[in-house]
Design an enzyme around this catalytic site. Structure first.
Site, PDB file in Angstrom:
ATOM      1  N   ASP A 294       0.687   0.477 -10.227  1.00  0.00           N
ATOM      2  CA  ASP A 294      -0.761   0.700 -10.320  1.00  0.00           C
ATOM      3  C   ASP A 294      -1.040   1.648 -11.485  1.00  0.00           C
ATOM      4  O   ASP A 294      -0.568   2.790 -11.493  1.00  0.00           O
ATOM      5  CB  ASP A 294      -1.220   1.306  -8.988  1.00  0.00           C
TER       6      ASP A 294
ATOM      7  N   HIS B  90      -3.091  -2.639  -8.954  1.00  0.00           N
ATOM      8  CA  HIS B  90      -4.319  -2.157  -8.292  1.00  0.00           C
ATOM      9  C   HIS B  90      -5.238  -3.309  -7.868  1.00  0.00           C
ATOM     10  O   HIS B  90      -6.343  -3.073  -7.410  1.00  0.00           O
ATOM     11  CB  HIS B  90      -5.058  -1.248  -9.298  1.00  0.00           C
TER      12      HIS B  90
ATOM     13  N   SER C 276      -9.215   2.009  -3.219  1.00  0.00           N
ATOM     14  CA  SER C 276      -9.502   2.867  -4.360  1.00  0.00           C
ATOM     15  C   SER C 276     -10.659   3.815  -4.036  1.00  0.00           C
ATOM     16  O   SER C 276     -10.552   4.610  -3.097  1.00  0.00           O
ATOM     17  CB  SER C 276      -9.765   1.994  -5.595  1.00  0.00           C
TER      18      SER C 276
END
Lengths: 272, 272
Positions: free
Chosen positions: B219, B252, B142
């Protein structure tokens, strides 16, 4: 049964659940990992003092191996929550986070701290009815290692295999066990002995599988609380098949568990 | 450098460290896993928003694979700590826990939020002088995937390989990046572009390895913040070698990372 969170993981799913428990009269949480496709059975994982349903499923690295072996795992919380019994939240080794997997008989606690029946009745029902497998084994860590060994010796036909990391094997002889059993059972030592691995083996209880135990030699609790040697001596005398592996330099943490979890899951898989 | 905790793990050691940073003028923490015996090199892991030095090392299940590949990992914290700059602790996506791996130029922040120089200078010095390996690669998740890609494109000769999970690949075009870059750089968009993976590739920057990216299709941040398709289009146009794997149903979380971390570490190992 409510799903609180669900994550795809190694082609299966790691999930967090809650349900109303008739045994504890509280909402109870548990986590699961269920591989994709047909499963061969379910391992019950019992955690140690201060843990919840989250520790094993986030830290042990078990999902990869479970997916390979086509086994699911179910990890209950370590006590009822949301109550306010006398002394329940005063220490890390009694009450909340420290249910010791027994059915308490003392006032207040006897109405809710029924983790033995919660696992043996309600969790078994969940495994059979929701996850559709009749094949169950059990493992755990520390207080949860105690729980796994005791529940398997008390109910040998219910579990295909049993193993433990750093278990409390002789609670009646160590401070953690004495404090908990006094709180949950009062002074009646015969009740205590019914929930002590060494005492159960002395009384003739056996499990039909080879009991596998890993214990770190650098574990701060080894001498005072865990007393692995008591298990070895008693299992030898009583004829229980076992293998205890003393692991040089390893401590009491999930870094230790993650290192050897593959060996435990593969050991269980041989019995399914 | 102080060791805060050390655990034996897969025959090596997982450790938690602190040291005084000249770049951030604060105490900084990082974690490591170092396998037993000779190592071939070091992977720098950069974490995402709200993370610390602990998330990857406890949740990703990387140690088993690192031990097999004879690679260590070092995981810095995601920002300086213990300060009280204006707005620093007001939101999860700016300030503490959200350093974005840049050297800030705005008042207050420019004196401490120097995560680019912290990684490229101080962490490299730690890797070379303490852990005795000149071979380094980088990966992240991320915000940390953004950090890994940007640092590798800005310093291609310093990294043998680079990969990312769910990276923010075009921060100048998305809310997380715009908020952070405005806070760390002010309004000068040329500074912003110097820390944007897509903009760096458009400007001719390349990495000599094949960039590996895994991205979950479930996600929640994919559409609004991550924009994986921008990376694919720009890498194709600019001639950057890459492989982007869209993973059906994955989210995620670290359950996603743990599923594919073996593929990333083995990819890096090919370049050592």
């Amino acid at each position: 049964m409510k799903i609180l969170k669900q994550h795809k993981n190694f082609d299966g799913h790691t999930c967090f659940w809650s349900h109303d428990s008739a045994e504890t009269k509280t909402e109870m949480k548990f986590s699961t990992f269920v591989p994709h496709g047909e499963i061969k059975g379910c391992i019950i994982w019992l955690s140690g003092l201060t843990c919840t349903d989250e520790n094993f499923i986030t830290k042990a690295g078990a999902q990869r191996i479970l997916a390979n072996e086509k086994l699911m795992v179910i990890c209950p919380d370590t006590s009822p929550r949301g109550l306010n019994l006398p002394g329940e939240h005063d220490s890390y080794d009694f009450g909340s986070g420290a249910g010791f997997y027994v059915d308490a008989t003392t006032p207040g606690y006897k109405d809710h701290y029924r983790m033995d029946s919660y696992v043996m009745n309600e969790l078994f029902t969940v495994i059979k009815e929701h996850f559709k497998t009749p094949n169950v084994s059990i493992m755990g860590h520390s207080m949860g290692g105690h729980g796994a060994l005791v529940l398997a010796l008390r109910n040998p036909d219910k579990f295909k295999a049993v193993s433990a990391f750093s278990p409390i094997v002789n609670p009646v002889a160590v401070p953690w066990g004495q404090k908990a059993f006094k709180g949950y059972f009062g002074e009646d030592q015969n009740l205590w002995k019914g929930h002590d691995t060494c005492e159960l083996m002395k009384a003739g209880r056996k499990h039909n599988s080879k009991i596998l135990i890993h214990q770190g030699t650098a574990d701060d609790f080894l001498e005072k609380e865990l007393k692995t040697s008591h298990f070895v001596e008693t299992a030898k005398t009583s004829g229980q098949d076992f293998e205890v592996k003393m692991c040089e330099g390893y401590d009491h943490s999930y870094y230790f568990i993650s290192t050897f979890i593959e060996e435990h899951i593969k050991h269980h898989a041989e019995y399914f």
